[in-house]
Design a protein around this motif. Sequence first.
Motif, short mmCIF file in Angstrom:
data_model
loop_
_atom_site.label_atom_id
_atom_site.label_comp_id
_atom_site.label_asym_id
_atom_site.label_seq_id
_atom_site.Cartn_x
_atom_site.Cartn_y
_atom_site.Cartn_z
N SER A 61 -12.21 3.16 12.45
CA SER A 61 -11.26 3.19 12.52
C SER A 61 -11.16 4.80 13.09
O SER A 61 -11.04 5.18 12.02
CB SER A 61 -10.37 2.18 11.84
N ARG B 192 -20.58 -5.40 -5.96
CA ARG B 192 -20.24 -4.94 -7.40
C ARG B 192 -19.57 -5.62 -8.09
O ARG B 192 -19.21 -7.11 -8.24
CB ARG B 192 -18.54 -4.28 -6.26
N ILE C 187 -10.03 1.96 6.53
CA ILE C 187 -8.97 2.15 6.00
C ILE C 187 -8.42 2.88 6.79
O ILE C 187 -7.70 4.23 6.57
CB ILE C 187 -8.18 1.81 4.77
N ARG C 188 -9.27 4.61 7.11
CA ARG C 188 -9.14 6.08 7.42
C ARG C 188 -8.77 5.47 8.68
O ARG C 188 -9.35 5.18 9.87
CB ARG C 188 -9.96 6.83 6.75
N ILE D 6 2.09 1.97 -3.74
CA ILE D 6 1.01 2.06 -4.07
C ILE D 6 0.56 3.91 -3.90
O ILE D 6 0.56 4.64 -5.25
CB ILE D 6 -0.39 1.65 -4.07
N ARG E 47 -1.12 -6.78 -6.57
CA ARG E 47 -1.80 -5.41 -6.93
C ARG E 47 -3.13 -6.00 -7.88
O ARG E 47 -3.89 -5.23 -6.26
CB ARG E 47 -1.33 -4.91 -7.91
N GLY F 131 -9.69 -6.14 -2.49
CA GLY F 131 -10.37 -5.29 -1.05
C GLY F 131 -9.61 -7.01 -0.05
O GLY F 131 -9.97 -7.09 0.86
N VAL G 151 -10.38 4.04 -0.14
CA VAL G 151 -11.99 3.72 1.01
C VAL G 151 -12.58 2.70 -0.08
O VAL G 151 -13.51 2.31 0.45
CB VAL G 151 -12.43 5.32 0.80
N ALA G 152 -13.03 3.12 -1.36
CA ALA G 152 -13.52 2.31 -2.79
C ALA G 152 -13.11 0.42 -2.11
O ALA G 152 -13.77 -0.21 -2.83
CB ALA G 152 -13.05 2.75 -4.06
N ARG G 153 -11.68 -0.20 -1.81
CA ARG G 153 -11.50 -1.00 -1.97
C ARG G 153 -11.05 -1.29 -0.47
O ARG G 153 -11.40 -2.56 -0.41
CB ARG G 153 -9.54 -1.32 -2.24
N TYR G 154 -11.05 -0.75 0.28
CA TYR G 154 -11.43 -1.85 2.32
C TYR G 154 -12.70 -0.79 2.69
O TYR G 154 -12.70 -1.06 3.77
CB TYR G 154 -10.00 -1.13 2.53
N GLY G 155 -12.99 -0.03 2.12
CA GLY G 155 -14.06 0.70 3.30
C GLY G 155 -13.65 1.93 3.97
O GLY G 155 -12.15 1.61 4.01
N GLY G 156 -14.49 2.18 4.80
CA GLY G 156 -14.07 3.20 6.14
C GLY G 156 -13.52 3.05 6.44
O GLY G 156 -12.36 3.76 8.04
N LEU H 234 1.06 -1.01 0.33
CA LEU H 234 0.46 0.42 0.01
C LEU H 234 0.91 1.65 0.35
O LEU H 234 0.77 2.26 -0.89
CB LEU H 234 -1.03 0.08 0.60
N PRO I 274 -15.48 -3.13 1.35
CA PRO I 274 -17.50 -3.23 0.93
C PRO I 274 -16.86 -3.59 -0.67
O PRO I 274 -17.89 -3.79 -1.74
CB PRO I 274 -16.72 -1.03 0.60
N ALA J 226 -18.15 -0.57 9.98
CA ALA J 226 -16.50 -0.40 11.04
C ALA J 226 -15.95 1.23 10.49
O ALA J 226 -15.71 1.65 9.18
CB ALA J 226 -15.87 -1.59 9.80
N TRP K 218 -9.36 6.07 -3.02
CA TRP K 218 -9.21 5.35 -4.07
C TRP K 218 -9.20 4.22 -2.84
O TRP K 218 -9.28 2.83 -3.18
CB TRP K 218 -8.12 5.16 -4.83
N GLU L 165 2.51 5.89 -5.50
CA GLU L 165 2.68 5.97 -7.22
C GLU L 165 2.00 6.79 -7.33
O GLU L 165 1.99 7.36 -8.25
CB GLU L 165 2.06 4.41 -7.74
#
Lengths: 158, 201, 672
Positions: free
Chosen positions: C394, B63, A94-95, A68, B153, B159, A87-92, A65, B59, C392, A85, A71
């Motif tokens: 954090s 999708r 990751i913040r 990425i 990647r 995810g 959050v789209a993959r791991y949801g909120g 990560l 998420p 979820a 980007w 990059e």
Amino acid sequence: MKRLLPIVFVALLLPGPVLAVSDPSEMLPNPAQEKRAEALGSRLRCLVCQNESIEDSDASLARELRHILREHVAAGESDAEITRWMVARYGGFIRLEPAFNATTAMLWCMPVLALLFGLGIAVWSYRRASRRAAPAPALDAAEQARLDALLRGGSVER
Amino acid sequence: MSGGDTSARKPGGASPAQTRRRVLALLPFGVAAAAGGGFWAMLSRMRTGGFDPHDIHAPALNRTVPDFALPGLDAAHPGFSGNDLRHIDRPVLVNFFASWCIPCVAEAPLLGRVAALLPVWGVAYENKPSDAAGFVSQTGAPFARVALDGSGRTAIDWGVSGVPESFLVRPGGIIDWHLAGALTETVVSATLPALLSRIGR
Amino acid sequence: MHGTVLLSLILSPELGRFALAFACCLAGAQTVLPLWGAWRGRTALMASARPLAWGQFAALLLSFCCLAAASVANDFSVRNIAENSAVAKPLLYKLTGIWGNHEGSILLWALILALCGVAVARFGRNLPGSLLARVLGVLGGTALGFELFCLLTSDPFDRLWPAPPDGQGMNPLLQDPGLAFHPPILYTGYVGFAVPFAFAVAALLEGRVDAAWGRWVRPWTVAAWSFLSCGIALGSWWSYYVLGWGGYWFWDPVENASLLPWLTGTALLHSAIVVEKREALKIWCVLLAIGTFSLSLSGTFLVRSGILNSVHSFANDPTRGVFILGLLALLIGGALLLFGLRVHLLQAGGLFAPFSREGGLVLNNILLCSICAVVLTGTMYPPFAALLLGQAISVGKPFFDSTAVPMAMPLLATMAIGPMLPWKRARLTPVLQRLWWASLLALLAWAVAAFGVSGTLPVLAAGFAVWVIAGAVADLASRILLFRAPLRDSAARARHLSRAVLGAAIAHAGVGVTVLGLVGMSQAQHAIVSVHPGDGVDLAGMRWTLRSVRDADGPNYHAHVATIDVTRNGRLIAELHPSRRVFPLQHQTTTEVAIRTDLVSDLYAVLGDEHEADGTVVLRLHRNPLAPWIWLGGLLMAIGGFLSLSDRRVRVGAPMRARRGAVPAVPAPAAE
């Protein structure tokens, strides 16, 4: 503050876990971009560790990560775009710093809410206490005159 | 805050001011009780498995699969792409694995039972091709296809945060279900058949 | 050899378990008998509290010694020892490792709680009989809960058959002096707040809070607070020298769990003063006493329940979590319910103007409790959001840095003014007159910081920190009438300055020192470089040269040790030896950080990967200005606390106020 006074030599060699000494080859050549990447990375959570950012963690997912992220930073994307980007993959999750929305409103407003609540209670109980205190009895004209004379510093007239 | 009620208490019911103060005084108890109730709910659901504080709620559900195209392992195990998944005509289980992952080795027999229900396509996560081939031959994992994601990647686009993870993809390339972890007996004997009958096989 | 065997035969695990069970019985008696006696006015029952407290402590001490004996004698038939110790473990860590696991730490909790009971029994002899009985009764009840928890769910004396020949507990990571001594100090802080809690519950049972109560509660609060401050500082220092990237506070849920009772404990400490001097803020003080201990109990629960995402997580067992939750419901729920029902009995105290010392302390409380509320909300939001909303979320370091830390600024601003305000009603002008040079210094500090320090918050904090330190000095200076009276008079006054006042000034200055340390750390410079031996790097105005990397082997590890010379203008300042150790048996690699401190700044070096292909070595180098001040400040806070404890007037409780209007023989407080 730059001068070091060698008063005490304490070389502490104590054991620690293997840590995330990032490879210098990971870092971006442009120091301003690298700084931005570090700042952004410290706001993204490492998902396999508990409570570390991807900058601090040495897990392979974190390393990937970080790559990425750099990059994207080098490509000129904004902080908001990169965060989206991720959050789209791991949801909120990751913040590390949650977004401000209806769900987290109470969280973000808590400082103000707590202060207002505390001040409110203090003001309310102060007003209640002063209401409870018996008001001083009113002075009649003679007493008022005596009081004025005393305050002026003169002797009391009888 | 300086004090309680020093006025003489009325013999009858309490005054509205007194009731207000009583309610305020019981507020800390109320808040603590609510918090305690919440913790009890969390603990009891943790025991039954309904609540997992470490679940990241990725998420990916409902999708379309991300765009990717990965090379295969060998002739018997060709690679696949996002396009391939969008054009499947029956549900497929996409399983992320690695040769260095012990739970992946442990779930291989369960994968074998799943393969009887639907095709299983594997993705080798951060593995050298030779190691992935060794894993497949040693565990007898029943992958119809194996894609090599050496850099990881593609997994990030899905995810995935670790291995093993499994995704149920239905026709049209929509992710129907996601398991972050190894397959269990319950999943193989109950969850997956139920999902498949819902999709309409 | 025979001595050890004999010892371990006498102090057997069975004796330990029996002693623990006996302590449970005594704790039960200590709860029921004195409380019943106080309710019914039976003197004999009330007097039974003290010997019962001593007995309970003796039984627990015996139990703890049995566990220690089993550890020292390598008795691997005891499951706890088999899991956490090993033959090759050094003796020091065999002893200190007793509290390094869940069962042992609960036993330590119970032991410290019993010790607090004994301390109250011993030093509270001048307390009125019914109050002492109630306090010991409540302490007994709390101890009973923990001892039952230990006995029923976390028995350290569980046997394991067949006994393995060696234990599994030879983890080199955990064998560290900081890690060894951090738990007892921290636990003493957590558990110490049980005493003000017991006083608060006893006061609610009695239906009375007066100045004498405030005076009795204060020393216990100061003691617990000092230990907790020490424990938190020690934990932070440990992560700094172990973790290797110069971090010292991560807002991890377990760290927050220690910060929350510290925040309310500080508020409690100050409120107790107001209750003692002015009989005001009673309700808030009682609520804070209950709240602080509740927070430390809840922290213990949460850390062991598995609900929180933390690097420090203990054994996560939801079954045990249910037991602790029940215990919490009884203790905290019971205390708060009692508060709700009986608080109206507490009589109102003196009135005070908003701008006065009482008013300042109210503002102090509001700020501390608000910060506490923010940290509590942030820590608890993720599990509750997951439970109630299925989302979820954090909450990590960036959130707390942007919310809780700025809230500390107003607190620092008022810290210098507060001690100078008179009671009941104050006027601004005389106070500002006493603080004129402190304000100048603060403005100067802001000016310097604006140029030298980057970031708005560090600049602000730097000025406020100097303001706090100068304010503490100004407070002492005005008390001894420095420059306003002949120097001899000032010197005489200085000699007779009460230790409580001195301790408070030192503690306040300690806060300022810590904040300066934090500001310094925010300006730390670091570099991650890949160099060949012989190459040098410039960092922070110094040249760091890697001289060599050599092999060095230890008893069970193979190590690479680097030698780094740090020079400035050719003059050698320091030689650092960071290293990496590989433990083949445990398949673990550890890194040893090299830190060179002169108590003003730290030079910090870590050895990273070595690339054999091109012979380069990765080094992580830091210069951390003012870093040692973070923990020196914490030490000052604890010193200030202990110093004020040594003041006899703080410790000796006032005699009980006579029933009907007679003037109580309270020692007249001098210029406080």
